[in-house]
Design a protein around this motif. Structure first.
Motif, PDB file in Angstrom:
ATOM      1  N   GLY A  47      -9.853 -20.315  14.863  1.00 15.29           N
ATOM      2  CA  GLY A  47      -9.404 -21.132  15.733  1.00 15.29           C
ATOM      3  C   GLY A  47      -7.844 -21.027  16.090  1.00 15.29           C
ATOM      4  O   GLY A  47      -7.280 -19.961  15.829  1.00 15.29           O
ATOM      5  N   GLN A  48      -7.429 -22.076  16.651  1.00 10.82           N
ATOM      6  CA  GLN A  48      -5.861 -22.140  17.043  1.00 10.82           C
ATOM      7  C   GLN A  48      -5.198 -23.329  16.362  1.00 10.82           C
ATOM      8  O   GLN A  48      -5.655 -24.205  16.477  1.00 10.82           O
ATOM      9  N   VAL A  49      -4.113 -23.180  16.187  1.00  6.40           N
ATOM     10  CA  VAL A  49      -3.246 -24.216  16.182  1.00  6.40           C
ATOM     11  C   VAL A  49      -2.681 -24.419  17.552  1.00  6.40           C
ATOM     12  O   VAL A  49      -1.799 -23.544  18.047  1.00  6.40           O
ATOM     13  N   LEU A  50      -2.587 -25.568  18.239  1.00  4.66           N
ATOM     14  CA  LEU A  50      -2.068 -26.062  19.562  1.00  4.66           C
ATOM     15  C   LEU A  50      -0.882 -26.694  19.539  1.00  4.66           C
ATOM     16  O   LEU A  50      -0.603 -27.809  18.692  1.00  4.66           O
ATOM     17  N   ASP A  51       0.078 -26.471  20.620  1.00  2.00           N
ATOM     18  CA  ASP A  51       1.131 -27.112  20.938  1.00  2.00           C
ATOM     19  C   ASP A  51       0.784 -28.028  22.068  1.00  2.00           C
ATOM     20  O   ASP A  51       1.165 -27.572  23.162  1.00  2.00           O
ATOM     21  N   PRO A  52       0.388 -29.361  21.805  1.00  2.00           N
ATOM     22  CA  PRO A  52       0.032 -30.087  23.043  1.00  2.00           C
ATOM     23  C   PRO A  52       1.336 -30.404  24.171  1.00  2.00           C
ATOM     24  O   PRO A  52       1.139 -30.659  25.237  1.00  2.00           O
ATOM     25  N   LEU A  53       2.350 -30.489  23.485  1.00  2.00           N
ATOM     26  CA  LEU A  53       3.568 -30.872  24.213  1.00  2.00           C
ATOM     27  C   LEU A  53       4.134 -29.838  25.357  1.00  2.00           C
ATOM     28  O   LEU A  53       4.174 -30.029  26.432  1.00  2.00           O
ATOM     29  N   ASN A  54       3.913 -28.197  24.828  1.00  2.00           N
ATOM     30  CA  ASN A  54       4.045 -27.378  25.741  1.00  2.00           C
ATOM     31  C   ASN A  54       3.090 -26.849  26.356  1.00  2.00           C
ATOM     32  O   ASN A  54       3.097 -25.987  27.245  1.00  2.00           O
ATOM     33  N   GLY A  55       1.770 -27.227  26.019  1.00  2.00           N
ATOM     34  CA  GLY A  55       0.511 -26.809  26.627  1.00  2.00           C
ATOM     35  C   GLY A  55       0.377 -25.402  26.060  1.00  2.00           C
ATOM     36  O   GLY A  55      -0.161 -24.466  26.850  1.00  2.00           O
ATOM     37  N   SER A  56       0.797 -25.019  25.051  1.00  2.00           N
ATOM     38  CA  SER A  56       0.765 -23.414  24.651  1.00  2.00           C
ATOM     39  C   SER A  56       0.098 -23.397  23.088  1.00  2.00           C
ATOM     40  O   SER A  56       0.484 -24.252  22.253  1.00  2.00           O
ATOM     41  N   PRO A  57      -0.527 -22.538  22.824  1.00  2.00           N
ATOM     42  CA  PRO A  57      -0.909 -22.205  21.520  1.00  2.00           C
ATOM     43  C   PRO A  57       0.261 -21.931  20.683  1.00  2.00           C
ATOM     44  O   PRO A  57       1.230 -21.039  21.150  1.00  2.00           O
ATOM     45  N   ALA A  58       0.335 -22.585  19.322  1.00  2.00           N
ATOM     46  CA  ALA A  58       1.335 -22.139  18.359  1.00  2.00           C
ATOM     47  C   ALA A  58       1.045 -21.000  17.543  1.00  2.00           C
ATOM     48  O   ALA A  58       1.906 -20.140  17.056  1.00  2.00           O
ATOM     49  N   ALA A  59      -0.402 -21.008  17.228  1.00  2.00           N
ATOM     50  CA  ALA A  59      -0.831 -19.738  16.373  1.00  2.00           C
ATOM     51  C   ALA A  59      -2.088 -19.463  16.379  1.00  2.00           C
ATOM     52  O   ALA A  59      -2.982 -20.552  16.703  1.00  2.00           O
ATOM     53  N   ASP A  60      -2.529 -18.071  16.570  1.00  2.00           N
ATOM     54  CA  ASP A  60      -3.975 -17.603  16.413  1.00  2.00           C
ATOM     55  C   ASP A  60      -4.316 -17.732  14.746  1.00  2.00           C
ATOM     56  O   ASP A  60      -3.479 -17.093  14.054  1.00  2.00           O
ATOM     57  N   ILE A  61      -5.549 -18.331  14.358  1.00  2.00           N
ATOM     58  CA  ILE A  61      -5.776 -18.455  13.116  1.00  2.00           C
ATOM     59  C   ILE A  61      -6.935 -17.267  12.962  1.00  2.00           C
ATOM     60  O   ILE A  61      -8.003 -17.538  13.661  1.00  2.00           O
ATOM     61  N   LYS A  62      -6.772 -16.307  12.111  1.00  2.41           N
ATOM     62  CA  LYS A  62      -7.641 -15.295  11.958  1.00  2.41           C
ATOM     63  C   LYS A  62      -8.325 -15.305  10.592  1.00  2.41           C
ATOM     64  O   LYS A  62      -7.698 -15.673   9.550  1.00  2.41           O
ATOM     65  N   ALA A  63      -9.616 -14.848  10.354  1.00  4.82           N
ATOM     66  CA  ALA A  63     -10.067 -14.608   9.024  1.00  4.82           C
ATOM     67  C   ALA A  63      -9.323 -13.746   8.216  1.00  4.82           C
ATOM     68  O   ALA A  63      -9.136 -12.458   8.669  1.00  4.82           O
ATOM     69  N   VAL A  64      -9.007 -14.077   6.724  1.00  6.56           N
ATOM     70  CA  VAL A  64      -8.352 -13.275   5.927  1.00  6.56           C
ATOM     71  C   VAL A  64      -9.058 -12.300   5.257  1.00  6.56           C
ATOM     72  O   VAL A  64      -8.691 -11.208   4.563  1.00  6.56           O
ATOM     73  N   CYS A  65     -10.592 -12.412   5.153  1.00  4.99           N
ATOM     74  CA  CYS A  65     -11.297 -11.521   4.960  1.00  4.99           C
ATOM     75  C   CYS A  65     -12.856 -11.780   5.312  1.00  4.99           C
ATOM     76  O   CYS A  65     -12.867 -12.475   6.035  1.00  4.99           O
ATOM     77  N   SER A  66     -13.692 -10.977   5.258  1.00  5.50           N
ATOM     78  CA  SER A  66     -14.995 -11.121   5.620  1.00  5.50           C
ATOM     79  C   SER A  66     -15.722 -11.868   4.581  1.00  5.50           C
ATOM     80  O   SER A  66     -15.555 -11.562   3.589  1.00  5.50           O
ATOM     81  N   GLY A  67     -16.524 -12.735   5.204  1.00  7.35           N
ATOM     82  CA  GLY A  67     -17.185 -13.419   4.067  1.00  7.35           C
ATOM     83  C   GLY A  67     -17.837 -14.850   4.885  1.00  7.35           C
ATOM     84  O   GLY A  67     -17.687 -15.128   6.217  1.00  7.35           O
ATOM     85  N   MET A  68     -18.348 -15.769   3.974  1.00  8.13           N
ATOM     86  CA  MET A  68     -18.787 -17.000   4.458  1.00  8.13           C
ATOM     87  C   MET A  68     -17.706 -18.222   4.441  1.00  8.13           C
ATOM     88  O   MET A  68     -17.082 -18.377   3.578  1.00  8.13           O
ATOM     89  N   ILE A  69     -17.517 -18.880   5.705  1.00  5.47           N
ATOM     90  CA  ILE A  69     -16.745 -19.967   5.562  1.00  5.47           C
ATOM     91  C   ILE A  69     -17.353 -21.256   4.887  1.00  5.47           C
ATOM     92  O   ILE A  69     -18.155 -21.610   5.212  1.00  5.47           O
ATOM     93  N   PHE A  70     -16.874 -21.531   3.507  1.00  4.47           N
ATOM     94  CA  PHE A  70     -17.560 -22.773   3.023  1.00  4.47           C
ATOM     95  C   PHE A  70     -16.558 -24.003   2.878  1.00  4.47           C
ATOM     96  O   PHE A  70     -16.879 -24.946   2.510  1.00  4.47           O
ATOM     97  N   THR A  71     -15.181 -23.967   3.410  1.00  9.80           N
ATOM     98  CA  THR A  71     -14.465 -25.112   3.591  1.00  9.80           C
ATOM     99  C   THR A  71     -13.927 -24.681   5.070  1.00  9.80           C
ATOM    100  O   THR A  71     -13.546 -23.724   5.218  1.00  9.80           O
ATOM    101  N   LEU A  72     -13.735 -25.918   5.712  1.00 13.29           N
ATOM    102  CA  LEU A  72     -13.239 -25.950   6.953  1.00 13.29           C
ATOM    103  C   LEU A  72     -12.497 -27.207   7.199  1.00 13.29           C
ATOM    104  O   LEU A  72     -12.900 -28.149   7.136  1.00 13.29           O
TER     105      LEU A  72
END
Ligand code: ZN
Lengths: 314, 308
Positions: free
Chosen positions: A263-288
Motif C-alpha cells: 500500500g501507500q502512505v499518502l499526503d493529501p495536502l500536496n497530492g503526493s505519496p509520502a511512502a511506498d509500503i512494501k512487504a518485509v518478508c514473503s508470507g501471509m498478511i494476517f494483520t492489516l
C-alpha cells in the motif's frame, strides 16, 4: 440465569455491574466460560456471545455441563466507546489478578477472577483494536503452549500465534487464570468497533466443536479448519516511517512476496505519496491496518513468514 | 546551556513534535531530570521549567561542578497536552508504559526509545511523576526496589518521606524501572498536584532536587536544609477506601495529623444532600494523599495515611 458477579457504586445514582448468564444442563460438572468486552471498543465478541447463548437456549438438551457467558467485563467502556475503564483511563487487561482491598478497577478484577476460576476452559474474546484487522487467531504465550495448543486447534481459527511472554503481560486475565490452572485461550479476530459476521460464525463453530471434544455438547457440529501455527516461524512487522493516510492495495489474508507493494502512505495536502509500503518478508498478511491515519511507527501489517523463506534464512 | 532536540515526530497535519532537552555543564552524565509524559502533567512540566531557569543561572555563575553534565527534559508529550488528552492522541497509549522502547515499533514505543537512548548512562535519573487519580500528595520521593536499590540516597532530597516500592508487572515498562535496570539510580519525585500548578509544592520539589544535586556534588548551591527523610516501605502507607459513592467533602488536608477514629471526610448524597457515610482513619498518622474531585465512587482511594 443472569447473575451480577461484581459491582461498585458510581458517584451519582448508578451502580456499575458485571453480569454473567449461566446456562446449565445435564449432570456433568464441566464448565466453559466465554468472556468478552474487557476492552470496551472491541465488539466482535458481542455477536459471538449472542450466537452461543442463542444456540444453547434453542438446543439446551444437547448441553452437558455449564456454560457461563460474560459479555461485558467493562460495561462502562462498551457503553461509551472507551477501550479502557472510563474515568481511570486504565486498561482493564493490565490489572489482573486485582485485589479486593484495591481501587475500584482492582476490586472488580478480583471479583472477576474469583468467579472465573474453576472453569475447565475459559475463552477470552478480543477484536484487536480500532486500528487493525486481524484474521481469526489465538494467542498463546510460550510457557502455556503445550497445554493450550491442542484446545486452540479445536476453535476453528486460521492461525495460532505462540509468542514470547513479557512481564507486563502477567497482569492480563489470561495469564492470571492460566497460572491458577484455569486453561484460558485468547481469541483475537476482526477489528474494533465493528462486527465481522463471518468471523463470529467461524469461531462459533469452533466453540461448539471444542465443547463436543471435551464432552459438553452432543448436538451437531461442523468440521473445523487446521490452523497455521507460528511455532518456529517468524512474524514480520510492517510499521510506517512516514505520517499521512494509509491506503492498502494488498488484501487481508493475501500471500505476498518480499518487496511487494502492500500500500501507500499518502499526503493529501500536496497530492503526493509520502511512502511506498512494501512487504518485509514473503508470507501471509494476517494483520492489516484498517484505520487510515498514521504517524511514524504506526503498525500497518503483520506477515507470517512462509516456511520456504524461513529455510532460506537458516 | 545547550538546547537540543532529542526526538522529532511527524504527524499528518500537526507541526512536528520535538522532544526538547536542556543540557547544562559538560563531562560525565551526572543527572537527568524528566517532566511530563502525560497530557495532564502540568505541574511536572512546570517544575522542570523552573529548574531549567535556575540551572541556567547556576551555569552562568560557575556553580555547576566541572566535569558534570545535567540534562532536563520538561515535556515528552505536548501533543496530548495541547488537545487536552492525557495519553497519546491516536491510540491512547501511555508513553511511560513503553520503556525501554523500540525504534522499529509503534509510535509511542519509538518516542520512548528516542528519549531513553538519550537518557541512558546518567548516574542519577529523576522523574516528576503523577498518580493516576485526581488528588494531592505530600511531596515525596519514591524508588523502585530492584535488588540493587540504594534507598539511603533518597535522604539527599530532604523531603519528608522516601518511599520504597516493590515493582508490579506493569511497573516494568516505566522509565524509572528501566533506568534502574540500565544502572541509573532512579527516583520519582511527586510534587503535590498534577493538572494545575501548586506553587508551594513546586517550590518544595525544586528545592529538593537542587538539594540532591548539591548533596551529590553536581552543583554547588546551598539550599536551606530539608527534613530528615523517613524511609518507609510502601506497605506502611495505609489506604482508606470509600464504601459508598456520592459527593466527597474533605475535612482534613495533606500533612495534617489524624488520630485513630477521627472523621476526616464525608460522602453526601448527590440528590438529597444527606450524609451517606463518614470517612474515619483506622489508625493515627499523617495525611499523605487526599482525593480532590467532587464526585467519588465506591472502592476509591480517598486518603492515604502514613502510620506513625
Ligand atoms: Zn482486547
Amino acid at each position: 440465569m443472569v447473575k451480577t458477579i461484581a459491582q461498585a457504586s458510581l458517584g451519582v445514582h448508578e451502580k456499575l455491574m458485571i453480569r454473567k448468564n449461566t446456562i446449565r444442563n445435564g449432570s456433568s460438572k464441566q464448565r466453559l466460560s466465554i468472556v468478552t468486552g474487557i476492552h470496551g471498543d472491541e465488539l466482535e465478541g458481542q455477536y459471538l456471545a449472542y450466537l452461543i447463548g442463542s444456540r444453547l437456549r434453542e438446543k439446551i438438551e444437547y448441553l452437558n455441563g455449564t456454560v457461563d457467558i460474560y459479555p461485558a467485563m467493562n460495561p462502562l467502556g462498551i457503553d461509551s466507546i472507551t477501550r479502557g475503564i472510563p474515568l481511570f483511563d486504565i486498561d482493564m487487561n493490565r490489572i489482573f489478578p486485582g485485589s479486593e482491598e484495591g481501587t475500584m478497577p482492582e476490586a472488580l478484577a478480583a471479583s472477576v477472577i474469583n468467579d472465573l476460576k474453576g472453569s475447565d476452559i475459559c475463552i477470552d474474546v478480543h477484536s484487536s483494536n480500532i486500528f487493525l484487522m486481524e484474521i481469526p487467531q489465538i494467542r498463546i504465550s510460550v510457557p502455556t503452549a503445550e497445554v493450550l495448543v491442542p484446545y486452540a486447534k479445536m476453535l476453528n481459527v486460521d492461525f495460532i500465534w505462540v509468542h514470547e511472554s513479557a512481564t507486563v503481560l502477567e497482569s492480563t486475565l489470561a495469564h492470571t487464570l492460566n497460572s491458577m490452572g484455569t486453561k484460558t485461550l485468547v481469541v483475537e479476530m476482526g477489528v474494533g468497533m465493528r462486527i465481522t459476521k463471518e468471523y463470529c460464525f467461524q469461531v462459533f463453530d469452533g466453540v461448539f466443536n471444542l465443547m463436543k471434544n471435551i464432552g459438553m455438547w452432543s448436538g451437531e457440529t461442523v468440521p473445523v479448519r487446521e490452523p497455521v501455527i507460528s511455532l518456529n516461524r517468524s512474524v514480520g512487522f510492517v510499521n510506517s516511517d512516514a505520517a499521512g493516510i494509509f491506503v492498502p492495495c494488498a488484501k487481508f489474508g493475501d500471500h505476498v512476496e518480499k518487496g511487494q507493494l502492500i500500500g501507500q502512505v499518502l499526503d493529501p495536502l500536496n497530492g503526493s505519496p509520502a511512502a511506498d509500503i512494501k512487504a518485509v518478508c514473503s508470507g501471509m498478511i494476517f494483520t492489516l491496518r484498517e484505520y487510515p491515519v498514521v504517524y511514524g511507527g504506526s503498525l500497518l501489517a503483520r506477515i507470517l513468514m512462509s516456511e520456504s523463506e524461513e529455510k532460506c534464512h537458516e | 546551556m545547550n538546547k537540543e532536540i532529542i526526538f522529532t515526530l511527524r504527524s499528518p497535519y500537526r507541526e512536528n513534535m520535538d522532544v526538547v532537552g536542556y543540557r547544562f555543564g559538560s563531562g560525565e552524565r551526572s543527572a537527568a531530570i524528566v517532566g511530563s509524559f502525560r497530557g495532564n502533567e502540568i505541574q511536572q512540566m512546570y517544575v522542570c521549567s523552573q529548574l531549567v531557569k535556575i540551572l541556567r543561572r547556576l551555569e552562568e555563575t560557575g556553580q555547576i561542578v566541572k566535569g558534570k553534565e545535567i540534562m532536563v527534559i520538561p515535556c515528552v508529550n505536548y501533543y496530548s497536552m495541547n488537545i487536552g488528552k492525557r495519553f497519546w492522541p491516536m491510540d491512547n497509549t501511555d508513553i511511560n508504559r513503553m520503556f525501554p522502547g523500540y525504534d522499529m515499533g509503534e509510535t509511542t514505543q519509538r518516542i520512548a526509545d528516542g528519549v531513553f537512548a538519550r537518557l541512558q548512562g546518567y548516574e542519577y535519573g529523576i522523574q516528576l511523576a503523577s498518580f493516576y487519580q485526581p488528588g494531592n500528595f505530600l511531596g515525596h520521593v519514591k524508588m523502585m526496589e530492584t535488588g540493587f536499590t540504594d534507598k539511603e540516597l533518597m535522604k539527599k532530597f530532604g523531603l519528608r518521606y522516601g518511599i520504597v516500592r516493590e515493582p508490579r508487572p506493569y511497573d516494568t515498562t516505566t522509565l524509572n524501572y528501566n533506568w534502574q535496570i540500565w544502572e541509573t539510580k532512579a527516583f520519582s519525585v511527586y510534587s503535590g498536584s498534577t493538572d494545575r500548578i501548586d506553587e508551594n509544592a513546586a517550590r518544595e520539589s525544586i528545592d529538593a532536587i537542587l538539594r540532591f544535586l548539591n548533596g551529590t556534588g553536581i552543583i554547588t548551591r546551598k539550599v536551606r536544609p530539608g527534613y530528615l527523610t523517613s524511609i518507609i516501605p510502601e506497605s506502611n502507607v495505609a489506604q482508606i477506601h470509600t464504601e459508598t459513592a456520592g459527593i466527597f467533602v474533605s475535612m482534613t488536608e495533606t500533612g495534617r495529623e489524624a488520630a485513630e477514629n477521627d472523621v476526616i471526610g464525608k460522602i453526601v448524597d448527590p440528590f438529597d444532600g444527606e450524609t451517606l457515610s463518614l470517612i474515619r482513619t483506622r489508625f493515627s498518622g499523617i495525611v499523605f494523599f487526599e482525593y480532590d474531585s467532587p464526585l467519588i465512587n465506591e472502592h476509591t482511594v480517598v486518603f492515604k495515611i502514613i502510620r506513625e
